[in-house]
Design a protein around this motif. Structure first.
Motif, mmCIF file in Angstrom:
data_model
loop_
_atom_site.group_PDB
_atom_site.id
_atom_site.type_symbol
_atom_site.label_atom_id
_atom_site.label_comp_id
_atom_site.label_asym_id
_atom_site.label_seq_id
_atom_site.Cartn_x
_atom_site.Cartn_y
_atom_site.Cartn_z
ATOM 1 N N ASN A 122 0.824 -1.203 0.000
ATOM 2 C CA ASN A 122 0.000 0.000 0.000
ATOM 3 C C ASN A 122 0.859 1.254 0.000
ATOM 4 O OD1 ASN A 122 -2.279 -1.554 0.056
ATOM 5 N ND2 ASN A 122 -2.652 -1.318 2.247
ATOM 6 N N GLN A 123 1.949 1.241 0.765
ATOM 7 C CA GLN A 123 2.763 2.443 0.885
ATOM 8 C C GLN A 123 3.551 2.730 -0.389
ATOM 9 O OE1 GLN A 123 5.031 2.012 4.503
ATOM 10 N NE2 GLN A 123 3.420 3.007 5.683
ATOM 11 N N VAL A 124 4.061 1.699 -1.036
ATOM 12 C CA VAL A 124 4.782 1.921 -2.295
ATOM 13 C C VAL A 124 3.837 2.513 -3.344
ATOM 14 C CG1 VAL A 124 5.917 0.766 -4.231
ATOM 15 C CG2 VAL A 124 6.559 0.191 -1.883
ATOM 16 N N ASP A 125 2.599 2.012 -3.406
ATOM 17 C CA ASP A 125 1.629 2.562 -4.348
ATOM 18 C C ASP A 125 1.337 4.030 -4.039
ATOM 19 O OD1 ASP A 125 1.479 0.135 -5.590
ATOM 20 O OD2 ASP A 125 -0.373 -0.497 -4.577
ATOM 21 N N ALA A 126 1.182 4.343 -2.741
ATOM 22 C CA ALA A 126 0.911 5.724 -2.343
ATOM 23 C C ALA A 126 2.091 6.629 -2.684
ATOM 24 C CB ALA A 126 0.615 5.782 -0.843
ATOM 25 N N ALA A 127 3.302 6.144 -2.475
ATOM 26 C CA ALA A 127 4.495 6.946 -2.749
ATOM 27 C C ALA A 127 4.600 7.277 -4.232
ATOM 28 C CB ALA A 127 5.741 6.196 -2.283
ATOM 29 N N GLU A 128 4.317 6.322 -5.089
ATOM 30 C CA GLU A 128 4.422 6.558 -6.523
ATOM 31 C C GLU A 128 3.449 7.638 -6.989
ATOM 32 O OE1 GLU A 128 6.672 5.486 -8.465
ATOM 33 O OE2 GLU A 128 7.608 4.003 -7.152
ATOM 34 N N ARG A 129 2.285 7.695 -6.348
ATOM 35 C CA ARG A 129 1.310 8.726 -6.717
ATOM 36 C C ARG A 129 1.843 10.125 -6.435
ATOM 37 N NH1 ARG A 129 -2.430 5.132 -4.256
ATOM 38 N NH2 ARG A 129 -2.570 6.465 -2.391
ATOM 39 N N ALA A 130 2.716 10.239 -5.444
ATOM 40 C CA ALA A 130 3.281 11.545 -5.081
ATOM 41 C C ALA A 130 4.631 11.778 -5.741
ATOM 42 C CB ALA A 130 3.414 11.642 -3.566
ATOM 43 N N GLY A 131 5.004 10.942 -6.693
ATOM 44 C CA GLY A 131 6.264 11.123 -7.384
ATOM 45 C C GLY A 131 7.470 10.715 -6.568
ATOM 46 N N VAL A 132 7.240 9.909 -5.523
ATOM 47 C CA VAL A 132 8.340 9.428 -4.693
ATOM 48 C C VAL A 132 8.803 8.085 -5.246
ATOM 49 C CG1 VAL A 132 9.044 8.741 -2.370
ATOM 50 C CG2 VAL A 132 7.382 10.587 -2.673
ATOM 51 N N HIS A 133 10.098 7.976 -5.545
ATOM 52 C CA HIS A 133 10.631 6.719 -6.063
ATOM 53 C C HIS A 133 10.912 5.794 -4.883
ATOM 54 C CE1 HIS A 133 10.842 8.560 -9.964
ATOM 55 N NE2 HIS A 133 11.635 9.527 -9.519
ATOM 56 N N ALA A 134 10.059 4.786 -4.739
ATOM 57 C CA ALA A 134 10.129 3.905 -3.577
ATOM 58 C C ALA A 134 10.483 2.490 -3.995
ATOM 59 C CB ALA A 134 8.797 3.903 -2.823
ATOM 60 N N ALA A 135 11.140 1.797 -3.104
ATOM 61 C CA ALA A 135 11.468 0.385 -3.315
ATOM 62 C C ALA A 135 11.320 -0.329 -1.977
ATOM 63 C CB ALA A 135 12.891 0.231 -3.845
ATOM 64 N N THR A 136 11.131 -1.636 -2.048
ATOM 65 C CA THR A 136 10.974 -2.408 -0.826
ATOM 66 C C THR A 136 11.845 -3.651 -0.871
ATOM 67 O OG1 THR A 136 9.404 -3.628 0.564
ATOM 68 C CG2 THR A 136 8.939 -3.562 -1.783
ATOM 69 N N ILE A 137 12.405 -4.005 0.269
ATOM 70 C CA ILE A 137 13.202 -5.226 0.402
ATOM 71 C C ILE A 137 12.546 -6.077 1.477
ATOM 72 C CG2 ILE A 137 15.418 -6.192 1.130
ATOM 73 C CD1 ILE A 137 16.809 -3.835 -0.070
#
Length: 704
Positions: free
Chosen positions: A85-100
């Motif tokens: 959920n958080q990665v999807d939310a970050a992408e909407r705000a133009g934040v380049h997110a990744a998860t490990i």
């Protein structure tokens, strides 16, 4: 406010609208937290109710810090659902997110390269990654040095009451301690009373007076009232009647929601029952495959199901703003856990139903979960003593050397790693040689807190006061003291209650469905690792064990559970006719390769009459040869060890070999309860060694 601060707030408002929609506006406390992190570079603890917007604080702060040239934000998040959920939310705000995390192993190398290249704004890390040797030694030091912000989400997991749920979470304090100078830290949670807040401060240095700049830490605690939640308790003692109540009233609950059960088996039983009633539902537990979990979450988000019937595996981080209801069939063990789970509902709706259907068996289930907490000091020291300071030992190789099962051993090793007594390296674990003190006071405090929270949960069920006020008081809501009266919405405030009555015919049909007997007992297929260490020459695949077996039911079942518990908790006596009938039904439905020709009873220390009478009745009705009792050798009793290797070692040559000359066909092996399966496995070996062609295990019950 300075011009630069005005401009920064404008930038923050713009980012929030990209994140949450065109009408979103920063709350005053959200801006206070962002300003403290981005401008003042302070540490902050934000305790706000679910849905308040804690994630907006750290995503907006992360983007603002990156714009100023700071490094990526590291967010430690506990659950895969939360990360998605958080990665999807970050992408909407133009934040380049990744998860490990454990679910994207094939992507780790590429993510490491993106981090090194500066292409990642936010890295979400599961707590378990912090103790992975490669990540800890190769990636973590540079992140600690270059991070623009570190966020500890769901920070209550670091506290005492949560340590046995996720010991990896305590590793975060090492990350925080190694941060570069002036790196701000944000801890967030929706469920922290005064005691938990103090413990977060002690564990992470995020609390009153723990700042990096001498100014102390900013602590923002908001009110915990949830105006959309309508809290109710429906008291129905019989499990089948509670399940029938839910099957009758699920259609009356608004929208789609979550039905929580205390155990995996109860979740599956209840999902099957509700499906039989025509409801689109599915079970969601810690045993559900990760890919299937993601699909089930998507189905609930899109309202393709009426409910997910879930254990606590569906909790922190699942975000469905219009979730219409949360029902608990069985109470969680603390009001804090209960508040967190019901907080999933009604975030963007005016009305959400929250119903608790407690049962008298809840306390038994709480006690079982408590029994697998941190073990006594002698066992922990045995783990340390079994490790070498130079040569790594893997967890499977260590298991036969200590009397702990795999899951508890792994938990102990992780706690010892955090405490500095052992270290995880490539190839396993080593001892550090550092002195270690068993924190008996801490574990005693944990036990006391757990007992107090259980009693408080029972008080919530019984209280005649406002239920929301009760929950807010348990969480030390700072706004509660200034308020008078109740919420005006719960059953106690309004006097409006769900009817507890259920049609007797519907209860009978529900009981018949739940009491449909028969559970598979898959055979053990592999000997525990390292049996030679215990002087037992067993290794590899098991070739002389039993065939797949059956059990009548689980002690945690909604249907057979209460009857089996009453039977096994009572005095040892002849098997009741109803139990014999159920056993016959299980045997009749058994798809065995060859029908048994004989039956033998296990020598039981606790239920000898029950087991032998059941075997005799099955022999009589099924026209099987009655072989009597498989006798233990003098002085040999059922081992109490939890560890598989120790159990197997204690069961070698435990039974007197029977005379099976002339017998043809499989033997039905009957016992009262089977837990690990090793007793039936070793007893079957004895029968096979005596000449049995095959052994078919049958037990009345399995624990869960």
């Amino acid at each position: 406010m300075s011009i630069s601060s005005d401009r920064l707030r404008d930038d923050a408002e713009h980012l929030l609208r990209e994140l949450a929609g065109p009408h979103a506006r920063l709350r005053d406390d959200q801006w206070t937290a962002i300003e403290a992190l981005v401008v003042q570079r302070r540490r902050a603890l934000v305790v706000q109710r679910t849905g308040w917007g804690k994630s907006a604080v750290y995503f907006v702060s992360a983007k603002l810090l990156r714009a100023q040239g700071h490094g990526p934000t590291v967010i430690v998040s506990p659950l895969l659902a939360l990360m998605r959920n958080q990665v999807d939310a970050a992408e909407r705000a133009g934040v380049h997110a990744a998860t490990i995390n454990s679910g994207n192993v094939t992507e780790w190398e590429g993510i490491h390269e993106r981090i090194a290249a500066g292409a990642v704004d936010v890295l979400l890390v599961s707590p378990e990654r912090l103790n992975n040797p490669d990540f800890r030694d190769r990636v973590l030091p540079s992140l600690a040095r270059d991070a623009g912000l570190v966020v500890v989400d769901e920070a209550h997991c670091v506290s005492d009451w949560g340590h046995d749920f996720r010991p990896d979470y305590r590793r975060i304090r090492t990350l925080v301690a190694e941060l570069g100078k002036g790196v701000p830290v944000l801890a967030t949670t929706a469920t922290a009373n005064d005691r938990v807040v103090a413990d977060i401060a002690a564990q992470l240095g995020v609390g009153a007076g723990a700042g990096t700049d001498g100014a102390g830490t900013l602590v923002l605690r908001g009110g915990l009232d949830r105006p959309s939640l309508h809290l109710s308790v429906v008291r129905i003692d019989e499990p089948a009647r509670r399940a029938a109540w839910l099957a009758r009233h699920l259609r009356d609950l608004p929208g789609s929601g979550i039905v929580y059960a205390l155990t995996v088996s109860a979740a599956h039983d209840l999902a099957a029952l509700l499906s039989d009633h025509g409801y689109p539902v599915a079970a969601y537990t810690g045993q559900t495959d990760p890919a299937e979990r993601e699909q089930l979450e998507a189905d609930l988000l899109a309202n393709r199901v009426k409910a997910l019937v879930a254990t606590s595996a569906l909790g922190m981080g699942f975000d469905k703003p219009d979730l219409g209801f949360v029902v608990h069939l069985g109470a969680p063990s603390s009001p804090i856990s209960y508040y967190q789970q019901v907080g999933r509902a009604g975030r963007s709706t005016e009305w959400a139903e929250v119903v608790l259907l407690p049962g008298p068996e809840d306390r038994q289930i709480w006690q079982w979960f408590a029994s697998v907490a941190f073990p006594e000091e002698s066992l922990v020291r045995r783990v340390i003593a079994a490790l070498d300071t130079e040569q790594p030992i893997s967890t499977p190789a260590l298991e036969p050397r200590v009397d702990l099962n795999r899951s508890r051993l792994e938990m102990v090793l992780k706690v010892l790693d955090v405490d500095g007594a052992v270290r995880r390296v490539k190839g396993g674990w080593i001892a550090t040689g550092q002195p270690w003190v068993y924190d008996a006071e801490r574990y005693a405090r944990l036990e006391e807190a757990r007992a107090a929270e259980q009693e408080a949960m029972l008080d919530y069920e019984r209280t005649s006061e406002c239920r929301m006020v009760f929950l807010r008081r348990q969480l030390d809501d700072p706004e509660l003291a200034a308020e008078t009266g109740g919420c005006g919405r719960c059953d106690n405030c309004t006097g409006s209650r769900w009817p507890a009555s259920v049609d007797d015919d519907e209860v009978a049909r529900t009981r018949a469905r739940l009491e449909r007997p028969g559970i598979d007992l898959p055979p053990r297929r592999q000997w525990p690792t390292g049996m030679k260490t215990l002087g037992v020459p067993l290794s590899g695949r098991i070739t002389d064990g039993p065939q797949p077996g059956r059990a009548l039911g689980r002690l945690s079942d909604l249907g057979w559970g209460p009857r089996l518990r009453a039977l096994l908790d009572g005095p040892d006596a002849e098997v009741p006719a109803s139990v014999v009938d159920a056993a016959i039904a299980v045997l009749a439905a058994w798809d065995w390769a060859e029908r048994p020709t004989a039956v033998v009873a296990m020598d039981s220390a606790t239920h000898p009459v029950l087991v032998s009478s059941l075997a005799s009745r099955l022999a009589q009705i099924g026209r099987l040869q009655d072989l009597g009792v498989l006798r233990r050798r003098p002085g040999n009793r059922e081992p109490t060890a939890a560890n598989s290797a120790y159990r197997v070692a204690a069961l070698v040559d435990a039974w007197e070999e029977p005379d099976l000359r002339g017998l043809r066909g499989p033997i039905l092996l009957v016992d009262a309860v089977t837990d690990t399966g090793w007793t039936l496995t070793m007893a079957a070996r004895t029968l096979v060694a005596a000449g049995a062609e095959a052994v078919l295990p049958f037990a009345l019950a399995i624990p869960k």
